[in-house]
Design a protein around this motif. Structure first.
Motif, PDB file in Angstrom:
ATOM      1  N   TRP A  50       0.851  -1.179   0.000  1.00 38.32           N
ATOM      2  CA  TRP A  50       0.000   0.000   0.000  1.00 38.32           C
ATOM      3  C   TRP A  50       0.886   1.228   0.000  1.00 38.32           C
ATOM      4  N   ILE A  51       0.486   2.229  -0.758  1.00 38.90           N
ATOM      5  CA  ILE A  51       1.232   3.475  -0.809  1.00 38.90           C
ATOM      6  C   ILE A  51       0.282   4.616  -0.487  1.00 38.90           C
ATOM      7  N   ARG A  52       0.676   5.435   0.471  1.00 36.62           N
ATOM      8  CA  ARG A  52      -0.108   6.617   0.815  1.00 36.62           C
ATOM      9  C   ARG A  52       0.470   7.785   0.032  1.00 36.62           C
TER      10      ARG A  52
ATOM     11  N   GLY B 278      -2.039 -11.693 -14.932  1.00 35.69           N
ATOM     12  CA  GLY B 278      -2.872 -11.134 -15.984  1.00 35.69           C
ATOM     13  C   GLY B 278      -3.437 -12.137 -16.967  1.00 35.69           C
ATOM     14  N   THR B 279      -3.417 -13.400 -16.649  1.00 34.94           N
ATOM     15  CA  THR B 279      -3.933 -14.407 -17.572  1.00 34.94           C
ATOM     16  C   THR B 279      -5.444 -14.306 -17.725  1.00 34.94           C
ATOM     17  N   PHE B 280      -6.157 -14.143 -16.632  1.00 38.55           N
ATOM     18  CA  PHE B 280      -7.613 -14.120 -16.666  1.00 38.55           C
ATOM     19  C   PHE B 280      -8.203 -12.829 -16.123  1.00 38.55           C
ATOM     20  N   GLY B 281      -7.443 -11.766 -16.149  1.00 40.80           N
ATOM     21  CA  GLY B 281      -7.905 -10.483 -15.633  1.00 40.80           C
ATOM     22  C   GLY B 281      -6.724  -9.539 -15.509  1.00 40.80           C
ATOM     23  N   PRO B 282      -6.897  -8.450 -14.762  1.00 45.31           N
ATOM     24  CA  PRO B 282      -5.828  -7.450 -14.643  1.00 45.31           C
ATOM     25  C   PRO B 282      -4.548  -8.015 -14.029  1.00 45.31           C
ATOM     26  N   ARG B 283      -3.439  -7.507 -14.516  1.00 44.45           N
ATOM     27  CA  ARG B 283      -2.128  -7.862 -13.951  1.00 44.45           C
ATOM     28  C   ARG B 283      -1.886  -7.122 -12.638  1.00 44.45           C
ATOM     29  N   PHE B 284      -2.487  -5.938 -12.506  1.00 46.73           N
ATOM     30  CA  PHE B 284      -2.270  -5.099 -11.334  1.00 46.73           C
ATOM     31  C   PHE B 284      -3.607  -4.594 -10.817  1.00 46.73           C
ATOM     32  N   LEU B 285      -3.734  -4.540  -9.494  1.00 49.18           N
ATOM     33  CA  LEU B 285      -4.934  -4.026  -8.846  1.00 49.18           C
ATOM     34  C   LEU B 285      -4.503  -2.945  -7.864  1.00 49.18           C
ATOM     35  N   HIS B 286      -5.057  -1.747  -8.040  1.00 54.49           N
ATOM     36  CA  HIS B 286      -4.727  -0.616  -7.169  1.00 54.49           C
ATOM     37  C   HIS B 286      -5.991  -0.191  -6.424  1.00 54.49           C
ATOM     38  N   LEU B 287      -5.881  -0.039  -5.128  1.00 55.57           N
ATOM     39  CA  LEU B 287      -7.007   0.397  -4.310  1.00 55.57           C
ATOM     40  C   LEU B 287      -6.711   1.789  -3.769  1.00 55.57           C
TER      41      LEU B 287
END
Length: 186
Positions: free
Chosen positions: A26-28, A168-177
């Motif tokens: 996580w990055i603030r 990223g085979t079946f969806g996003p390679r990266f998830l950012h919240l």
């Protein structure tokens, strides 16, 4: 341990949190990072469905364009999207999962098609676990909406027969919240 790429950025501070059971960092953000991106179109929910009023105007002012995901005309599936932008109905702290319940204007395409999925989650939608979220929705009269919910825990990661991990085979390679203060907490 802080990655050197994060230490070199004065606008970001890594944050250790129990909400990272899937190995996320996580990055603030303290201020906006410098923009070096050539990406200008973002597959997204309609601006009215995003939980941050005025975001579409702010993005437009910086040269970004939100393209609404429309399952009916199929146009969203004809482009190789780099970024998807959505809100989420809930965040589950115990597993680091995000919950997306079916609703008009809340297409799952921005969460599944692009290489990067960015989620904006107000802090009042954060629940300890799945049971707490289901109970809150039951009390709010939305139990039926929960029946068809999509639950995402981290980016798409798969492994082949030799146990080589592939992102990223079946969806996003990266998830950012992006967790935003909803004004109800300390």
């Amino acid at each position: 341990r802080t990655p050197s790429s994060t230490r070199a950025r004065p606008w970001a501070e890594p944050t250790a949190t129990p909400l990272c059971p899937v190995g996320s960092m996580w990055i603030r953000a303290e201020a906006a990072p410098p923009s070096r991106s050539v990406i200008r179109s973002v597959l997204a929910w309609p601006a009215s469905a995003l939980p941050l009023p005025g975001l579409d105007d702010a993005l437009r002012d910086t040269g970004f364009h939100l393209v609404e995901a429309d399952r009916q005309d199929g146009s969203a599936t004809k482009t190789n999207w780099s970024i998807g932008l959505t809100g989420a109905d809930a965040g589950l702290a115990a597993t680091g999962s995000l919950v997306f319940a079916p609703a008009p204007g809340h297409s799952w395409l921005p969460a599944l098609l692009p290489a990067r999925h960015i989620v904006i989650l107000p802090s009042d939608r954060l629940y300890p676990d799945l049971a707490a979220w289901r109970e809150a929705w039951r009390q709010g009269g939305r139990e039926q909406d929960a029946a068809g919910a999509l639950i995402i825990t981290g980016p798409s990661i798969s492994a082949d027969i030799e146990f080589h991990r592939h992102r990223g085979t079946f969806g996003p390679r990266f998830l950012h919240l992006i967790l935003i203060d909803s004004g109800g907490g300390p």
